[in-house]
Design an enzyme around this catalytic site. Structure first.
Site, short mmCIF file in Angstrom:
data_model
loop_
_atom_site.label_atom_id
_atom_site.label_comp_id
_atom_site.label_asym_id
_atom_site.label_seq_id
_atom_site.Cartn_x
_atom_site.Cartn_y
_atom_site.Cartn_z
N LYS A 203 0.81 -1.22 0.01
CA LYS A 203 0.05 -0.05 -0.18
C LYS A 203 0.86 1.40 -0.05
CE LYS A 203 -2.55 1.60 3.60
NZ LYS A 203 -3.93 1.71 4.55
C1 R5P Z 1 -2.75 4.49 7.99
O1 R5P Z 1 -1.60 3.69 8.03
C2 R5P Z 1 -3.83 3.74 7.85
O2 R5P Z 1 -3.48 2.50 8.02
C3 R5P Z 1 -5.17 3.79 6.77
O3 R5P Z 1 -5.39 2.53 6.60
C4 R5P Z 1 -4.58 4.36 5.48
O4 R5P Z 1 -3.90 5.44 5.67
C5 R5P Z 1 -5.59 4.25 4.47
O5 R5P Z 1 -6.57 5.17 5.04
P1 R5P Z 1 -6.88 6.76 4.13
O6 R5P Z 1 -7.42 6.45 2.91
O7 R5P Z 1 -7.79 7.50 5.06
O8 R5P Z 1 -5.34 7.33 4.02
#
Ligand code: R5P
Length: 290
Positions: A203
């Site tokens: 990710k």
């Molecule tokens: C960050 O480490 C968190 O694990 C979130 O899952 C990630 O940032 C994704 O969420 P968002 O789309 O709100 O950034």
């Protein structure tokens, strides 16, 4: 002993039809074990090769952030529209119904919060990951951060070792330190380090410039985080561009659960990811949806 009365002799041997060997549909995961591939096939849709992950693990570092004050009220109604739920074990055990059938990408590390130095995390026991029937483990990796790079890379290495042992894939999550520049150069480095250390998928964040190079050099699929809340049309544009540049999906949180219409946003994002809808058409879908 089975009852042999009326025993039917075996005869459907399929002579002339070679047993099929199918290549695994996800980039860079062909040589993993059956359990890893089966779990990945629950997270990524084998028809499209993509996924819409709904992230709601934010509370483990930032507490009750807007939209997650009551996960039972805001997230549970959205689960059926996601391909995968990304959350903590605390949320799972306290508010996510065990009757839901979506795969869980479990946040598998925890440690420091937004009030101190982020990412000084340790990882969950693999036994607890198995107990909650997780389909993947997500671990933060803070490449370039002096205080936490070694610890978080070690966390990834350890989690991959455990995952390989029990057939559970690992999502490497690129954590961007305060002093890091969020550009393609940095994300090429960070995503590649996650993949080289054994993550099954990674990710990261979308970059306006050069995101296709981030995807191209990463030997496993990339999903993008949404980041801070944007206007809905902009968030859909972000998802669309990432998919066009080769991302295998999204792992979005705030741009869904902080939206005015979270359910409509889930539907619109899913149409971008799985049906290749343009951002403009997806925004129309968002506006039309209740
Ligand atoms: C960050 O480490 C968190 O694990 C979130 O899952 C990630 O940032 C994704 O969420 P968002 O789309 O709100 O950034």
């Amino acid at each position: 002993m089975a009852d042999m009365d009326g025993f039917k002799e075996a005869e459907a041997y399929g002579f002339g039809k070679p047993q099929e060997n199918t290549a695994f549909f996800l980039k860079g995961n062909e040589n993993r074990g059956w359990g890893v591939k089966n779990r990945l096939s629950r997270i990524f849709n084998p028809e499209t090769g993509r996924t819409v992950m709904l992230a709601c693990d934010h509370g483990f570092i930032m507490g009750p952030t807007s939209g997650l004050e009551r996960i039972d009220l805001t997230i549970n109604p959205l689960i059926e529209y996601a391909d995968c739920l990304m959350c903590t074990r605390g949320a799972l055990r306290s508010v996510i119904p065990p009757t839901m059938s979506k795969p869980v990408c479990l946040r598998a590390d925890g440690g420091t919060s937004i009030l101190t130095d982020l990412n000084l995390n340790r990882v969950y026991d693999i036994e607890d990951v198995i107990r909650v029937n997780a389909s993947a483990m997500a671990v933060m990796v803070a490449v370039g951060d002096k205080a936490s790079e070694q610890m978080t890379t070690h966390n990834l290495v350890h989690t991959v070792d455990m995952g390989e042992k029990y057939g559970i894939p690992v999502l490497g999550v690129t954590a961007v330190g305060k002093d890091m520049v969020r550009d393609a150069r940095y994300f090429r480095l960070a995503t590649r380090i996650c993949a080289e250390n054994g993550a099954s998928f990674v990710k990261t964040y979308y970059t306006e410039e050069g995101f296709e190079t981030v995807v191209a050099q990463c030997p496993v699929p990339i999903v993008i985080a949404g980041g801070k809340k944007l206007p809905e049309d902009k968030a859909l544009e972000l998802a669309y561009r990432a998919i066009q540049a080769g991302a295998a999906g999204v792992d979005m949180g705030r741009n869904v659960f902080q939206s005015e219409k979270p359910l409509a946003m889930m539907q619109a994002i899913s149409a971008v990811v799985h049906k290749g809808l343009s951002a403009k058409d997806a925004f129309e879908l968002y506006n039309d949806a209740k």
